[in-house]
Structure formats: structure tokens, C-alpha cells
Design an enzyme around this catalytic site. Structure first.
Site, PDB file in Angstrom:
ATOM      1  N   ARG A 125      37.112  53.417  47.674  1.00 31.22           N
ATOM      2  CA  ARG A 125      36.744  52.010  47.933  1.00 31.22           C
ATOM      3  C   ARG A 125      36.677  51.747  49.442  1.00 31.22           C
ATOM      4  O   ARG A 125      37.525  52.203  50.203  1.00 31.22           O
ATOM      5  CB  ARG A 125      37.779  51.067  47.310  1.00 31.22           C
TER       6      ARG A 125
ATOM      7  N   LYS B 225      38.819  44.656  38.453  1.00 29.95           N
ATOM      8  CA  LYS B 225      39.182  43.236  38.306  1.00 29.95           C
ATOM      9  C   LYS B 225      38.501  42.382  39.379  1.00 29.95           C
ATOM     10  O   LYS B 225      37.913  41.349  39.081  1.00 29.95           O
ATOM     11  CB  LYS B 225      40.709  43.052  38.389  1.00 29.95           C
TER      12      LYS B 225
ATOM     13  N   ARG C  31      51.331  52.727  43.273  1.00 28.35           N
ATOM     14  CA  ARG C  31      50.865  51.493  42.625  1.00 28.35           C
ATOM     15  C   ARG C  31      50.638  51.722  41.128  1.00 28.35           C
ATOM     16  O   ARG C  31      50.935  50.855  40.307  1.00 28.35           O
ATOM     17  CB  ARG C  31      49.573  51.009  43.294  1.00 28.35           C
TER      18      ARG C  31
ATOM     19  N   ARG D 152      52.110  40.305  37.020  1.00 29.47           N
ATOM     20  CA  ARG D 152      52.246  41.758  37.145  1.00 29.47           C
ATOM     21  C   ARG D 152      53.561  42.251  36.602  1.00 29.47           C
ATOM     22  O   ARG D 152      53.854  43.445  36.717  1.00 29.47           O
ATOM     23  CB  ARG D 152      52.172  42.148  38.615  1.00 29.47           C
TER      24      ARG D 152
ATOM     25  N   ARG E  20      41.175  49.981  52.715  1.00 33.31           N
ATOM     26  CA  ARG E  20      42.411  49.205  52.616  1.00 33.31           C
ATOM     27  C   ARG E  20      43.608  50.123  52.867  1.00 33.31           C
ATOM     28  O   ARG E  20      43.621  51.273  52.442  1.00 33.31           O
ATOM     29  CB  ARG E  20      42.511  48.617  51.193  1.00 33.31           C
TER      30      ARG E  20
HETATM   31  P1  AP5 Z   1      37.935  46.723  42.285  1.00 35.84           P
HETATM   32  O1  AP5 Z   1      37.122  45.755  41.517  1.00 35.84           O
HETATM   33  O2  AP5 Z   1      38.167  46.450  43.722  1.00 35.84           O
HETATM   34  O3  AP5 Z   1      39.312  47.027  41.533  1.00 35.84           O
HETATM   35  P2  AP5 Z   1      40.536  46.122  41.124  1.00 35.84           P
HETATM   36  O4  AP5 Z   1      40.783  46.265  39.663  1.00 35.84           O
HETATM   37  O5  AP5 Z   1      40.381  44.710  41.656  1.00 35.84           O
HETATM   38  O6  AP5 Z   1      41.704  46.884  41.847  1.00 35.84           O
HETATM   39  P3  AP5 Z   1      42.633  46.509  43.057  1.00 35.84           P
HETATM   40  O7  AP5 Z   1      43.082  47.771  43.687  1.00 35.84           O
HETATM   41  O8  AP5 Z   1      42.003  45.529  43.987  1.00 35.84           O
HETATM   42  O9  AP5 Z   1      43.769  45.827  42.271  1.00 35.84           O
HETATM   43  P4  AP5 Z   1      45.227  45.756  42.648  1.00 35.84           P
HETATM   44  O10 AP5 Z   1      45.714  45.046  41.446  1.00 35.84           O
HETATM   45  O11 AP5 Z   1      45.990  46.951  43.023  1.00 35.84           O
HETATM   46  O12 AP5 Z   1      45.176  45.023  44.060  1.00 35.84           O
HETATM   47  P5  AP5 Z   1      45.575  43.596  44.507  1.00 35.84           P
HETATM   48  O13 AP5 Z   1      44.705  43.264  45.655  1.00 35.84           O
HETATM   49  O14 AP5 Z   1      45.663  42.652  43.345  1.00 35.84           O
HETATM   50  O15 AP5 Z   1      37.250  48.145  42.120  1.00 35.84           O
HETATM   51  C1  AP5 Z   1      37.781  49.299  42.787  1.00 35.84           C
HETATM   52  C2  AP5 Z   1      36.645  50.186  43.296  1.00 35.84           C
HETATM   53  O16 AP5 Z   1      35.901  50.697  42.180  1.00 35.84           O
HETATM   54  C3  AP5 Z   1      35.616  49.500  44.200  1.00 35.84           C
HETATM   55  O17 AP5 Z   1      35.253  50.403  45.199  1.00 35.84           O
HETATM   56  C4  AP5 Z   1      34.431  49.190  43.270  1.00 35.84           C
HETATM   57  O18 AP5 Z   1      33.188  49.218  43.978  1.00 35.84           O
HETATM   58  C5  AP5 Z   1      34.513  50.338  42.262  1.00 35.84           C
HETATM   59  N1  AP5 Z   1      34.150  49.940  40.908  1.00 35.84           N
HETATM   60  C6  AP5 Z   1      34.487  48.779  40.259  1.00 35.84           C
HETATM   61  N2  AP5 Z   1      34.002  48.774  39.000  1.00 35.84           N
HETATM   62  C7  AP5 Z   1      33.337  49.970  38.840  1.00 35.84           C
HETATM   63  C8  AP5 Z   1      32.629  50.589  37.752  1.00 35.84           C
HETATM   64  N3  AP5 Z   1      32.488  49.951  36.568  1.00 35.84           N
HETATM   65  N4  AP5 Z   1      32.104  51.817  37.954  1.00 35.84           N
HETATM   66  C9  AP5 Z   1      32.236  52.453  39.149  1.00 35.84           C
HETATM   67  N5  AP5 Z   1      32.880  51.929  40.224  1.00 35.84           N
HETATM   68  C10 AP5 Z   1      33.431  50.705  40.061  1.00 35.84           C
HETATM   69  O19 AP5 Z   1      47.091  43.794  45.020  1.00 35.84           O
HETATM   70  C11 AP5 Z   1      47.403  44.506  46.206  1.00 35.84           C
HETATM   71  C12 AP5 Z   1      48.925  44.462  46.435  1.00 35.84           C
HETATM   72  O20 AP5 Z   1      49.362  43.098  46.579  1.00 35.84           O
HETATM   73  C13 AP5 Z   1      49.804  45.011  45.319  1.00 35.84           C
HETATM   74  O21 AP5 Z   1      49.929  46.399  45.360  1.00 35.84           O
HETATM   75  C14 AP5 Z   1      51.131  44.262  45.583  1.00 35.84           C
HETATM   76  O22 AP5 Z   1      51.842  44.847  46.665  1.00 35.84           O
HETATM   77  C15 AP5 Z   1      50.650  42.896  45.993  1.00 35.84           C
HETATM   78  N6  AP5 Z   1      50.532  41.971  44.859  1.00 35.84           N
HETATM   79  C16 AP5 Z   1      49.363  41.443  44.363  1.00 35.84           C
HETATM   80  N7  AP5 Z   1      49.617  40.645  43.313  1.00 35.84           N
HETATM   81  C17 AP5 Z   1      50.963  40.675  43.124  1.00 35.84           C
HETATM   82  C18 AP5 Z   1      51.838  40.083  42.184  1.00 35.84           C
HETATM   83  N8  AP5 Z   1      51.381  39.291  41.186  1.00 35.84           N
HETATM   84  N9  AP5 Z   1      53.168  40.344  42.283  1.00 35.84           N
HETATM   85  C19 AP5 Z   1      53.641  41.130  43.251  1.00 35.84           C
HETATM   86  N10 AP5 Z   1      52.879  41.734  44.181  1.00 35.84           N
HETATM   87  C20 AP5 Z   1      51.556  41.513  44.119  1.00 35.84           C
END
Ligand code: AP5
Length: 213
Positions: A125, A15, A165, A91, A154
Site C-alpha cells: 500500500r 475497509k 496488527r 476493535r 504508512r
Molecule cells: P485498505 O482499503 O486501505 O485496507 P483497510 O481494510 O482499510 O486496512 P487498514 O490497514 O487501513 O486497516 P487498519 O484497520 O489496520 O488501519 P486503521 O487505519 O483503522 O486496502 C489496503 C490495500 O489493499 C490498499 O493498497 C488498496 O489499494 C488495496 N486493496 C483494497 N481492496 C483491494 C482489492 N479488492 N483487491 C486488491 N487490492 C485491494 O488503524 C491504524 C491503527 O490505528 C491501528 O493499528 C491502531 O493502532 C489504531 N486504531 C485504529 N482504530 C482503533 C481502535 N478502534 N481502537 C484502538 N486503536 C485503533
């Protein structure tokens, strides 16, 4: 008009990676609740009388930060922009219903990957603390040695936090995705492909939805 895009999918689906490309191609703002919460990790929320006293404590445990905190962040961010890509929100069903009250969405992109892929991508990552750029130990390391040396992992990308998660995703976020299944802009994308192939599908889907509206 600049499109209003939701990007959804499990942790590690890509994402954040694809949101950057959407920003570059469509000139919209990237609103990421994860990024906003990381910037406010130590904020004192003890007055809300919740389980923990800071957003960071929920994040390190792999749990969702309470809706009252996150809804306010999104509402304030949406007030300041026209087109956007919203990443990491909603979420759960309550957040999806809150978003329905805040704005209308044009396109809902759902990136699909297996649990195995999520775990592999997240534990590998690495983040550049200076630019916020994401890399991967196996698939995508920077050429510049200085950048390679300063990369960090991270705190919620440990195996244990990742498993929690993903459990939370299945229980809480999968139903929030279903909430949009009848939306006319709903599109699923195969997130297992290379980043360029995923982008080609996303670009085509956004073009189709925006032109068709
Ligand atoms: P990346 O693009 O970073 O993945 P992502 O889908 O963005 O995953 P995240 O882990 O960042 O999402 P998340 O939803 O858990 O985290 P968030 O920060 O929102 O890609 C991942 C890796 O794969 C990278 O190394 C990349 O290089 C590689 N990659 C990407 N595409 C690829 C491909 N096609 N092929 C190969 N490699 C690839 O949330 C963090 C925390 O915040 C949550 O756990 C929660 O505690 C809190 N939080 C956030 N939003 C909310 C909410 N709405 N409500 C409550 N708590 C929340």
C-alpha cells in the site's frame, strides 16, 4: 433515512477503499478511527498515565490505542452526523459494548480475506499525502507521474508491524465481530475479489438491509 453502517474485517481487507464508495453512493459520513488517530498522532496523552504518551507510539508498534482515547473520538464524531460508515471501530469487545450504548447500527459488513492477502496488500500500500488516497504498488498505481512520485508508505505497513496488527486482530477484533453475528444487518462479504466485485456485493447488501428495514 441515511444508513448507519459498520465495516469490519482484518487489516488490508479493503475497509478504507470500500468506505469511500459507500460515502459516494449513500451520502453518509466516513468515520475512521485510524484516520482520526493519524491526525492526532502527536497528541499528548501523558496525563492518562498509560504505556505510551502519544497515540502515534501505539500505532507504530501495531498495538491498539487505549479505549479511553478511541471511545471519546467516536462518541464526538457520532454526535455530529446522521448516517455514517464507521471504519476501524469497534476493535475489541469493550469497544463494541461502548458502541451499543452510543447508537443503533443498521448494517454490519464483514470483509473476509486471508492473512496472506492482508500482508500482501498492506506491504504494497502507498498513500498520497496530499489527498489521502490509497494505492498499491502491484494492483493500483496512479497514472499521473507527479502523484506516483509523492506516494509514501504508512509507518505501520512494515512487515513487522503488519504481523503484530494481524495477531491483535485475531485475538481482540475477531471476538468483536462475533458480537454482531446475530444482528439482523450482519453480512459477510468475500474481500478477496476485485474492488469492483467487492463493491457490487456491498451495494447489494446495503440496499437489501435498508429496504428491508
Ligand atoms: P485498505 O482499503 O486501505 O485496507 P483497510 O481494510 O482499510 O486496512 P487498514 O490497514 O487501513 O486497516 P487498519 O484497520 O489496520 O488501519 P486503521 O487505519 O483503522 O486496502 C489496503 C490495500 O489493499 C490498499 O493498497 C488498496 O489499494 C488495496 N486493496 C483494497 N481492496 C483491494 C482489492 N479488492 N483487491 C486488491 N487490492 C485491494 O488503524 C491504524 C491503527 O490505528 C491501528 O493499528 C491502531 O493502532 C489504531 N486504531 C485504529 N482504530 C482503533 C481502535 N478502534 N481502537 C484502538 N486503536 C485503533
Amino acid at each position: 433515512m441515511a444508513p448507519k453502517i459498520l465495516i469490519m474485517g482484518p487489516q488490508g481487507a479493503g475497509k478504507g477503499t470500500q468506505s469511500q464508495r459507500i460515502v459516494e453512493a449513500y451520502g453518509v459520513k466516513h468515520i475512521t478511527t485510524g484516520g482520526a488517530l493519524r491526525a492526532n498522532k502527536q497528541r499528548d496523552i501523558s496525563d492518562l498515565d498509560l504505556e505510551y504518551d502519544t497515540p502515534g507510539a501505539y500505532m507504530e508498534a501495531g498495538e491498539l490505542v487505549p479505549d479511553v482515547v478511541v471511545d471519546a473520538i467516536v462518541e464526538a464524531a457520532l454526535d455530529e452526523v446522521d448516517g455514517f460508515v464507521l471504519d476501524g471501530y469497534p476493535r475489541n469487545i469493550d469497544q463494541a459494548e461502548a458502541l451499543d450504548e452510543m447508537t443503533d447500527i443498521d448494517v454490519v459488513l464483514v470483509l473476509e480475506v486471508s492473512r496472506e492477502t492482508s500482508v500482501k496488500r498492506l506491504t504494497g500500500r502507498r498513500v498520497d499525502p496530499e489527498t489521502g488516497e490509497n494505492y498499491h504498488t502491484e494492483f493500483d498505481m496512479p497514472d499521473d507521474e507527479a502523484v506516483r512520485e509523492r506516494l509514501v508508505q504508512r509507518e505501520d505497513d512494515t512487515q513487522e508491524a503488519v504481523e503484530t496488527r494481524l495477531d491483535v486482530f485475531e485475538e481482540e477484533t475477531a471476538p468483536a465481530i462475533d458480537h454482531y453475528s446475530d444482528h439482523e444487518g450482519y453480512t459477510t462479504i468475500d474481500g478477496e475479489q476485485s474492488p469492483d466485485a467487492v463493491w457490487a456485493d456491498i451495494d447489494a447488501a446495503v440496499e437489501r438491509k435498508v429496504e428491508g428495514s
